[in-house]
Design an enzyme around this catalytic site. Structure first.
Site, PDB file in Angstrom:
ATOM      1  N   SER A 224       0.841  -1.198   0.000  1.00 12.39           N
ATOM      2  CA  SER A 224       0.000   0.000   0.000  1.00 12.39           C
ATOM      3  C   SER A 224       0.870   1.239   0.000  1.00 12.39           C
ATOM      4  O   SER A 224       2.069   1.178   0.306  1.00 12.39           O
ATOM      5  CB  SER A 224      -0.925   0.015   1.227  1.00 12.39           C
ATOM      6  OG  SER A 224      -0.174  -0.032   2.422  1.00 12.39           O
TER       7      SER A 224
ATOM      8  N   GLY B  85       2.285   2.971  -2.209  1.00 10.24           N
ATOM      9  CA  GLY B  85       3.467   3.003  -3.061  1.00 10.24           C
ATOM     10  C   GLY B  85       4.642   2.194  -2.564  1.00 10.24           C
ATOM     11  O   GLY B  85       5.705   2.196  -3.216  1.00 10.24           O
TER      12      GLY B  85
ATOM     13  N   GLU C 188     -10.094   3.971  -7.984  1.00 14.25           N
ATOM     14  CA  GLU C 188      -9.016   4.773  -8.551  1.00 14.25           C
ATOM     15  C   GLU C 188      -8.928   4.519 -10.053  1.00 14.25           C
ATOM     16  O   GLU C 188      -8.858   3.375 -10.498  1.00 14.25           O
ATOM     17  CB  GLU C 188      -7.688   4.422  -7.877  1.00 14.25           C
ATOM     18  CG  GLU C 188      -7.702   4.621  -6.370  1.00 14.25           C
ATOM     19  CD  GLU C 188      -6.430   4.129  -5.713  1.00 14.25           C
ATOM     20  OE1 GLU C 188      -5.434   3.897  -6.434  1.00 14.25           O
ATOM     21  OE2 GLU C 188      -6.424   3.967  -4.482  1.00 14.25           O
TER      22      GLU C 188
ATOM     23  N   GLU D 107      -7.248   0.634  -9.264  1.00 15.89           N
ATOM     24  CA  GLU D 107      -7.418  -0.148  -8.044  1.00 15.89           C
ATOM     25  C   GLU D 107      -8.707   0.289  -7.338  1.00 15.89           C
ATOM     26  O   GLU D 107      -9.346   1.270  -7.728  1.00 15.89           O
ATOM     27  CB  GLU D 107      -6.217   0.028  -7.097  1.00 15.89           C
ATOM     28  CG  GLU D 107      -4.921  -0.551  -7.630  1.00 15.89           C
ATOM     29  CD  GLU D 107      -3.761  -0.407  -6.649  1.00 15.89           C
ATOM     30  OE1 GLU D 107      -3.933   0.229  -5.598  1.00 15.89           O
ATOM     31  OE2 GLU D 107      -2.677  -0.936  -6.942  1.00 15.89           O
TER      32      GLU D 107
ATOM     33  N   ASP E  49      -8.566   8.535   1.002  1.00 16.69           N
ATOM     34  CA  ASP E  49      -7.956   9.760   1.524  1.00 16.69           C
ATOM     35  C   ASP E  49      -8.269  10.969   0.653  1.00 16.69           C
ATOM     36  O   ASP E  49      -8.510  12.071   1.161  1.00 16.69           O
ATOM     37  CB  ASP E  49      -6.446   9.598   1.738  1.00 16.69           C
ATOM     38  CG  ASP E  49      -5.703   9.042   0.538  1.00 16.69           C
ATOM     39  OD1 ASP E  49      -6.328   8.900  -0.550  1.00 16.69           O
ATOM     40  OD2 ASP E  49      -4.510   8.733   0.673  1.00 16.69           O
ATOM     41  N   THR E  50      -8.330  10.797  -0.667  1.00 14.84           N
ATOM     42  CA  THR E  50      -8.694  11.932  -1.522  1.00 14.84           C
ATOM     43  C   THR E  50     -10.117  12.394  -1.261  1.00 14.84           C
ATOM     44  O   THR E  50     -10.472  13.536  -1.554  1.00 14.84           O
ATOM     45  CB  THR E  50      -8.553  11.565  -3.006  1.00 14.84           C
ATOM     46  OG1 THR E  50      -9.450  10.497  -3.327  1.00 14.84           O
ATOM     47  CG2 THR E  50      -7.132  11.145  -3.344  1.00 14.84           C
TER      48      THR E  50
ATOM     49  N   ARG F  42       1.238  12.493   7.545  1.00 18.62           N
ATOM     50  CA  ARG F  42       0.096  13.381   7.316  1.00 18.62           C
ATOM     51  C   ARG F  42      -0.575  13.642   8.655  1.00 18.62           C
ATOM     52  O   ARG F  42      -1.058  12.730   9.316  1.00 18.62           O
ATOM     53  CB  ARG F  42      -0.879  12.730   6.340  1.00 18.62           C
ATOM     54  CG  ARG F  42      -1.989  13.661   5.888  1.00 18.62           C
ATOM     55  CD  ARG F  42      -2.774  13.048   4.740  1.00 18.62           C
ATOM     56  NE  ARG F  42      -3.470  11.842   5.132  1.00 18.62           N
ATOM     57  CZ  ARG F  42      -3.693  10.807   4.321  1.00 18.62           C
ATOM     58  NH1 ARG F  42      -3.245  10.821   3.084  1.00 18.62           N
ATOM     59  NH2 ARG F  42      -4.353   9.749   4.738  1.00 18.62           N
TER      60      ARG F  42
END
Length: 444
Positions: free
Chosen positions: A191, A193, A311, A324, A331-332, A414
């Protein structure tokens, strides 16, 4: 935290069920449980596996509807733990610890918010009548790129990049030759990246294999992780289409545009301004993907209810490819706290409780022609993060801020998100960025 002394019904069917539409009568057997109005002496018990900032918002929405919430994570003081009725700390990839947690909490609903979970225990819980969100089967599919890609492309016929799977460096080399250079190599289970690399020549294959093995979720596999190698598409931009499965069927939200760095989201905006019929095509692909996943859930007797973050890739020629699916709020999608009548978190809470979600529930709540934006605030350092100058950051009309109150940062993390609404995408993104820039953040 104080533990609530809650009397539990001996059977979920002992309370009065909520009213649902005709389609819900054909739902799996688990849909008969009391989910939508957990009020009175027998509130619905919800267990979160993972308690980050997204889970925190969902927990708040569930508690507003009368649910009792327990938040579990691998460390104490996680965001959702700060608001839940109970908090637990454990290694959720350890099957024995997870089983003991289920036996102790006796949840009606389990909400996986992270991917490092012993999925065999989720399947066992579902087999004993506990609702896993959106289902144990979907959770297992979505965390495995191989199963997800086979479902999306080979079973559902969705457009994707050319791809191959490999279980050794030799197979990876052959797969890369088949899809062509440059290509992208990823572990089938990872996950954010992790383990991902871009390969531009055959000489880089061995390094890509090592990177994938080091970045995989080791708890989910044996000594070697299979990888996916896919063609590097001529990408113009990425979209997220939040798609909601509920007792009323499946609906989609307006597409969300996004900007990423190193595989992590940094900005998002909604609605994404798309030329021609691009928004409709994106929503059609998202709906088809979720319909396929929900069918898998129904086949195992599960509901498949909840929010999915689908996505998508938009290529330079205007074509749209499936990438995906996140089987949970995305999160977006934090931008929906400013853009929609109901945020993705409120939609998720309502859907998993069995409440019907229709087009009116996913409508935008901002003035026609305007755009909402979110700006992730990533903090670097080692220690506790302190936020100052909040009043100055929020002085501009049409802005908002969520500080996650994560206990510590080590490296980069974050820690908050800025929100803004304005007349255009550019103006909304700029305004959200100004909120972030106005903050003074100290790591001690």
């Amino acid at each position: 935290m104080t533990e609530m002394n809650v009397a539990r019904p001996s059977s979920p069917m002992e309370s009065s069920p909520i009213a649902v539409d005709a389609d819900a009568k054909r739902m799996p057997a688990t849909a008969g449980r009391v989910l939508g109005t957990p009020l009175g002496s027998h509130p619905t018990r919800v267990l979160f596996l993972g308690s980050g900032e997204l889970g925190k918002e969902v927990a708040i929405e569930l508690m507003r509807l009368g649910a009792w919430v327990c938040a579990a994570d691998s460390y104490p003081g996680a965001p959702a733990q700060q608001v839940a009725h109970e908090a637990r700390v454990l290694d959720m990839a350890d099957a024995a610890q997870l089983r003991a947690l289920f036996d102790d909490v006796h949840p009606d609903i389990i909400v996986p918010e992270v991917e490092a979970i012993a999925t065999t225990e989720l399947a066992d819980a579902a087999s004993h009548g506990i609702q896993v969100v959106p289902s144990a089967e979907i959770a297992a599919i979505c965390m495995d790129r191989e199963r997800l890609r086979v479902l999306a492309h080979e079973e559902l016929g969705l457009p994707t990049t050319p791809y191959r799977f490999a279980g050794s460096p030799e197979e990876l080399r052959a797969g890369a030759t088949a899809v062509g250079y440059p290509c992208v190599v990823k572990p089938v289970m990872s996950s954010s990246g992790h383990g991902q690399s871009i390969v531009r020549s055959p000489e880089a294959i061995d390094a890509a294999w090592v990177e994938a093995q080091e970045g995989r979720r080791a708890a989910d596999e044996g000594d070697v992780s299979r990888v996916i190698v896919e063609a590097l598409a001529p990408l113009e931009r990425e979209l997220t289409v939040l798609t909601v499965s509920s007792s009323a069927g499946i609906v989609t939200c307006a597409p969300i545009g996004q900007r990423q760095e190193s595989g992590d989201y940094r900005e998002s905006w909604q609605p994404a301004v798309e030329p021609g019929d691009e928004a409709e095509r994106a929503q059609d692909i998202a709906r088809a993907a979720v319909e396929g996943l929900v069918a898998k859930a129904r086949a195992t007797g599960e509901t498949g209810w909840g929010v999915f973050g689908v996505e998508l890739f938009v290529l330079t020629d205007g074509s749209i490819l499936f990438n995906e699916v996140s089987p949970r709020p995305h999160d977006t999608g934090m931008v929906t706290m400013a853009s929609q009548r109901l945020s993705e978190f409120a939609l998720h809470a309502r859907a998993i409780l069995g409440l019907p979600i229709g087009p009116e529930h996913v409508a935008l709540g901002i003035p026609a022609g305007s755009v909402a934006a979110s700006h992730a605030i990533v903090v670097a350092g080692d220690g506790e993060a302190e936020f100052a100058d909040v009043a100055a950051a929020l002085a501009e009309p049409g802005t908002d801020l969520r500080i996650f109150a994560k206990p510590e940062v080590h490296g980069h993390r974050r820690m908050a998100v800025a929100l803004a609404v304005d007349a255009s995408e550019a103006e909304a993104r700029s305004k959200a960025g100004r909120v972030a820039d106005a903050l003074t953040i100290t790591v001690r």
